[in-house]
Design a protein around this motif. Structure first.
Motif, PDB file in Angstrom:
ATOM      1  N   ASN A 193     -50.020 -16.199  -0.419  1.00 18.03           N
ATOM      2  CA  ASN A 193     -50.052 -15.073   0.527  1.00 18.03           C
ATOM      3  C   ASN A 193     -48.986 -15.229   1.608  1.00 18.03           C
ATOM      4  N   LYS A 194     -48.720 -16.483   2.009  1.00 17.14           N
ATOM      5  CA  LYS A 194     -47.682 -16.728   3.011  1.00 17.14           C
ATOM      6  C   LYS A 194     -46.288 -16.549   2.407  1.00 17.14           C
ATOM      7  N   MET A 195     -46.127 -16.987   1.162  1.00 17.29           N
ATOM      8  CA  MET A 195     -44.827 -16.808   0.516  1.00 17.29           C
ATOM      9  C   MET A 195     -44.534 -15.325   0.307  1.00 17.29           C
ATOM     10  N   GLU A 196     -45.573 -14.558  -0.037  1.00 11.92           N
ATOM     11  CA  GLU A 196     -45.355 -13.118  -0.178  1.00 11.92           C
ATOM     12  C   GLU A 196     -44.947 -12.505   1.162  1.00 11.92           C
ATOM     13  N   GLU A 197     -45.500 -13.009   2.255  1.00 15.25           N
ATOM     14  CA  GLU A 197     -45.126 -12.499   3.573  1.00 15.25           C
ATOM     15  C   GLU A 197     -43.664 -12.826   3.883  1.00 15.25           C
ATOM     16  N   VAL A 198     -43.204 -14.013   3.448  1.00 13.21           N
ATOM     17  CA  VAL A 198     -41.784 -14.366   3.590  1.00 13.21           C
ATOM     18  C   VAL A 198     -40.927 -13.356   2.835  1.00 13.21           C
ATOM     19  N   ILE A 199     -41.332 -13.067   1.590  1.00 14.16           N
ATOM     20  CA  ILE A 199     -40.589 -12.100   0.776  1.00 14.16           C
ATOM     21  C   ILE A 199     -40.581 -10.726   1.454  1.00 14.16           C
ATOM     22  N   ALA A 200     -41.743 -10.312   1.970  1.00 14.77           N
ATOM     23  CA  ALA A 200     -41.853  -8.997   2.616  1.00 14.77           C
ATOM     24  C   ALA A 200     -40.925  -8.900   3.828  1.00 14.77           C
ATOM     25  N   LEU A 202     -38.171 -10.746   4.452  1.00 13.68           N
ATOM     26  CA  LEU A 202     -36.771 -10.781   4.017  1.00 13.68           C
ATOM     27  C   LEU A 202     -36.376  -9.454   3.379  1.00 13.68           C
ATOM     28  N   HIS A 203     -37.317  -8.853   2.652  1.00 15.78           N
ATOM     29  CA  HIS A 203     -37.099  -7.535   2.031  1.00 15.78           C
ATOM     30  C   HIS A 203     -36.840  -6.489   3.112  1.00 15.78           C
ATOM     31  N   LYS A 204     -37.612  -6.554   4.172  1.00 19.06           N
ATOM     32  CA  LYS A 204     -37.471  -5.596   5.275  1.00 19.06           C
ATOM     33  C   LYS A 204     -36.101  -5.717   5.944  1.00 19.06           C
ATOM     34  N   LYS A 205     -35.542  -6.930   5.937  1.00 22.77           N
ATOM     35  CA  LYS A 205     -34.222  -7.161   6.530  1.00 22.77           C
ATOM     36  C   LYS A 205     -33.087  -6.719   5.609  1.00 22.77           C
ATOM     37  N   GLY A 206     -33.434  -6.306   4.383  1.00 20.37           N
ATOM     38  CA  GLY A 206     -32.431  -5.804   3.455  1.00 20.37           C
ATOM     39  C   GLY A 206     -31.777  -6.854   2.571  1.00 20.37           C
ATOM     40  N   HIS A 207     -32.325  -8.070   2.552  1.00 19.61           N
ATOM     41  CA  HIS A 207     -31.768  -9.128   1.712  1.00 19.61           C
ATOM     42  C   HIS A 207     -32.201  -8.939   0.251  1.00 19.61           C
ATOM     43  N   THR A 208     -31.358  -9.401  -0.666  1.00 18.46           N
ATOM     44  CA  THR A 208     -31.719  -9.421  -2.085  1.00 18.46           C
ATOM     45  C   THR A 208     -32.302 -10.795  -2.400  1.00 18.46           C
ATOM     46  N   ILE A 209     -33.452 -10.813  -3.060  1.00 24.61           N
ATOM     47  CA  ILE A 209     -34.201 -12.052  -3.301  1.00 24.61           C
ATOM     48  C   ILE A 209     -34.299 -12.311  -4.794  1.00 24.61           C
ATOM     49  N   LEU A 210     -33.981 -13.542  -5.192  1.00 25.87           N
ATOM     50  CA  LEU A 210     -34.120 -13.946  -6.591  1.00 25.87           C
ATOM     51  C   LEU A 210     -35.122 -15.092  -6.677  1.00 25.87           C
ATOM     52  N   LEU A 211     -36.099 -14.958  -7.569  1.00 21.47           N
ATOM     53  CA  LEU A 211     -37.199 -15.914  -7.682  1.00 21.47           C
ATOM     54  C   LEU A 211     -36.994 -16.823  -8.890  1.00 21.47           C
ATOM     55  N   PHE A 212     -37.258 -18.125  -8.696  1.00 22.88           N
ATOM     56  CA  PHE A 212     -36.973 -19.117  -9.727  1.00 22.88           C
ATOM     57  C   PHE A 212     -38.194 -19.998 -10.018  1.00 22.88           C
ATOM     58  N   GLN A 220     -45.722 -14.136 -14.270  1.00 20.77           N
ATOM     59  CA  GLN A 220     -46.536 -12.958 -13.950  1.00 20.77           C
ATOM     60  C   GLN A 220     -46.585 -12.714 -12.445  1.00 20.77           C
ATOM     61  N   LYS A 221     -46.718 -13.787 -11.674  1.00 22.32           N
ATOM     62  CA  LYS A 221     -46.780 -13.652 -10.213  1.00 22.32           C
ATOM     63  C   LYS A 221     -45.459 -13.145  -9.649  1.00 22.32           C
ATOM     64  N   THR A 222     -44.356 -13.724 -10.126  1.00 22.07           N
ATOM     65  CA  THR A 222     -43.051 -13.319  -9.581  1.00 22.07           C
ATOM     66  C   THR A 222     -42.687 -11.902 -10.005  1.00 22.07           C
ATOM     67  N   GLU A 223     -43.094 -11.498 -11.200  1.00 17.98           N
ATOM     68  CA  GLU A 223     -42.804 -10.134 -11.636  1.00 17.98           C
ATOM     69  C   GLU A 223     -43.636  -9.117 -10.854  1.00 17.98           C
ATOM     70  N   ALA A 224     -44.826  -9.531 -10.453  1.00 13.63           N
ATOM     71  CA  ALA A 224     -45.646  -8.646  -9.604  1.00 13.63           C
ATOM     72  C   ALA A 224     -44.962  -8.447  -8.254  1.00 13.63           C
ATOM     73  N   TYR A 229     -41.626  -5.271  -4.348  1.00 10.94           N
ATOM     74  CA  TYR A 229     -40.497  -5.293  -3.410  1.00 10.94           C
ATOM     75  C   TYR A 229     -39.214  -5.004  -4.188  1.00 10.94           C
ATOM     76  N   SER A 230     -38.616  -3.870  -3.936  1.00 10.58           N
ATOM     77  CA  SER A 230     -37.558  -3.310  -4.779  1.00 10.58           C
ATOM     78  C   SER A 230     -36.324  -4.192  -4.931  1.00 10.58           C
ATOM     79  N   ASN A 231     -35.979  -4.950  -3.921  1.00 10.35           N
ATOM     80  CA  ASN A 231     -34.773  -5.777  -4.019  1.00 10.35           C
ATOM     81  C   ASN A 231     -35.097  -7.240  -4.339  1.00 10.35           C
TER      82      ASN A 231
END
Length: 341
Positions: A193-200, A202-212, A220-224, A229-231
């Motif tokens: 839940n905290k990592m998703e908040e980090v993603i949210a 960073l997404h709001k700031k307009g950064h592109t995020i790649l998950l590894f 399944q979690k990363t694809e969700a 989050y579009s970017n």
């Protein structure tokens, strides 16, 4: 040419650290060839290092059991090596080392400093003590054979090619942030839940995020997250290890736990913001060339409680990694990006 056999079979992050040390070793010793013995899927860590030949150990088939290790040892002797460097120091590697000693070959074995680390986490040693980096322990194994090796502990930024289907994405002049949100041991993992908040954020700031990183469940979690989050893009199961390294080389910054994501970033010269809980960078596992300033952690008298992250760390009723907030991670990323400009 002197040919040295080097053994390090696992784990992923440890093998990646080995590659960083070997790269500098062969640069400083032009008369050396390395035969690197490890698991096959780690071969890409070594593919761009000159005078390094990779040999796969197959512990479940060809090299299974004592007879299989004997077969591997005989196979290694065909390379006519001048010495063996054991950077693993486990049962398998010690068997091979014994075979080489009996064959009158010099052998140097990694000192894992187990007693010092246990003393550190049991509170018998000051928590302020900083143990030597694991990469320096690897270097000592080569030095013990009489070779010169001075580690720079600097990141070497590589201009790796971008995978074909991501070239359009990377041509748009965005800020690219990688996140490796998983780890082998649960007490290293930043809560989802905290990592998703980090993603949210960073997404709001307009950064592109790649998950590894990870398998089917993690995919399944990363694809969700990617759908939400579009970017945000999940790379799990879509690229080879070599291609993942190429992508990480083109990132502006990587976010990882105390895990292989951090060490992969080191291999390609990308700065990493690392999140620490039960473990601690003072135990020596900080990524090669990475900065202690980019470690996100909350100091507590209970930390560290674990060398590898397989034991909990109770900090006044709170697990150590839960002391870290999403805002702390996002702020540290912003600091790194500002310094990159």
């Amino acid at each position: 040419m002197n040919r040295i056999i080097v053994t390090r079979f696992s784990a992923m992050g440890d093998v990646a650290m080995t590659a960083s040390v070997i790269r500098e070793f062969v640069e400083q010793n032009k008369n050396i060839e390395i035969i690197m013995v490890s698991r096959g899927h780690f071969a890409d860590f070594f593919k761009n290092i000159p005078r390094v030949q990779f040999l796969e150990i197959r512990p479940k088939t060809t090299h299974k059991g004592l007879f299989g290790l004997y077969r591997l040892s005989r196979e290694l002797l065909r390379y006519k090596p001048s010495a063996l460097v054991d950077l693993h120091n486990n049962l398998r590697s010690r068997f091979i080392s014994l075979f080489f000693k009996l064959s009158n070959h010099p052998v140097s074995t990694l000192n894992k400093r187990r007693k010092e680390k246990k003393s550190f986490i049991n509170g018998k040693t000051s928590k302020l003590l900083k143990l030597p980096l694991v990469t320096e322990a690897y270097a000592d194994a080569f030095r013990n054979l009489g070779y010169t090796l001075v580690l720079s502990h600097q990141l070497y930024k590589k201009s790796n090619p971008i995978p074909e289907n991501l070239k359009d994405l990377f041509s748009k002049g965005r800020t690219f942030i990688g996140i490796a949100p998983f780890a082998q041991h649960v007490y290293k993992v930043f809560p989802e839940n905290k990592m998703e908040e980090v993603i949210a954020q960073l997404h709001k700031k307009g950064h592109t995020i790649l998950l590894f990183g990870g398998g089917k469940e993690e995919k399944q979690k990363t694809e969700a997250w990617s759908e939400k989050y579009s970017n945000t893009i999940s790379t799990i199961g879509k690229y080879s290890l070599s291609e993942e390294l190429d992508i990480i080389a083109n990132l502006d910054v990587m976010i990882s736990m105390d895990s292989s994501g951090m060490h992969m970033a080191s291999l390609v010269g990308t700065k990493c913001v690392s999140i620490w809980g039960a473990t601690h960078p003072n135990l020596g596992f900080l990524g090669y060339g990475q900065s202690l300033e980019n470690c996100v952690q909350v100091e507590h008298t209970s930390r560290p409680s674990s060398i590898y992250g397989n034991k909990p760390c109770d900090c006044d009723g709170v697990e150590a990694i839960d002391l870290v907030s999403p805002e702390m991670v996002v702020e540290k990323v912003a600091e790194v990006l500002l310094k990159n400009k």
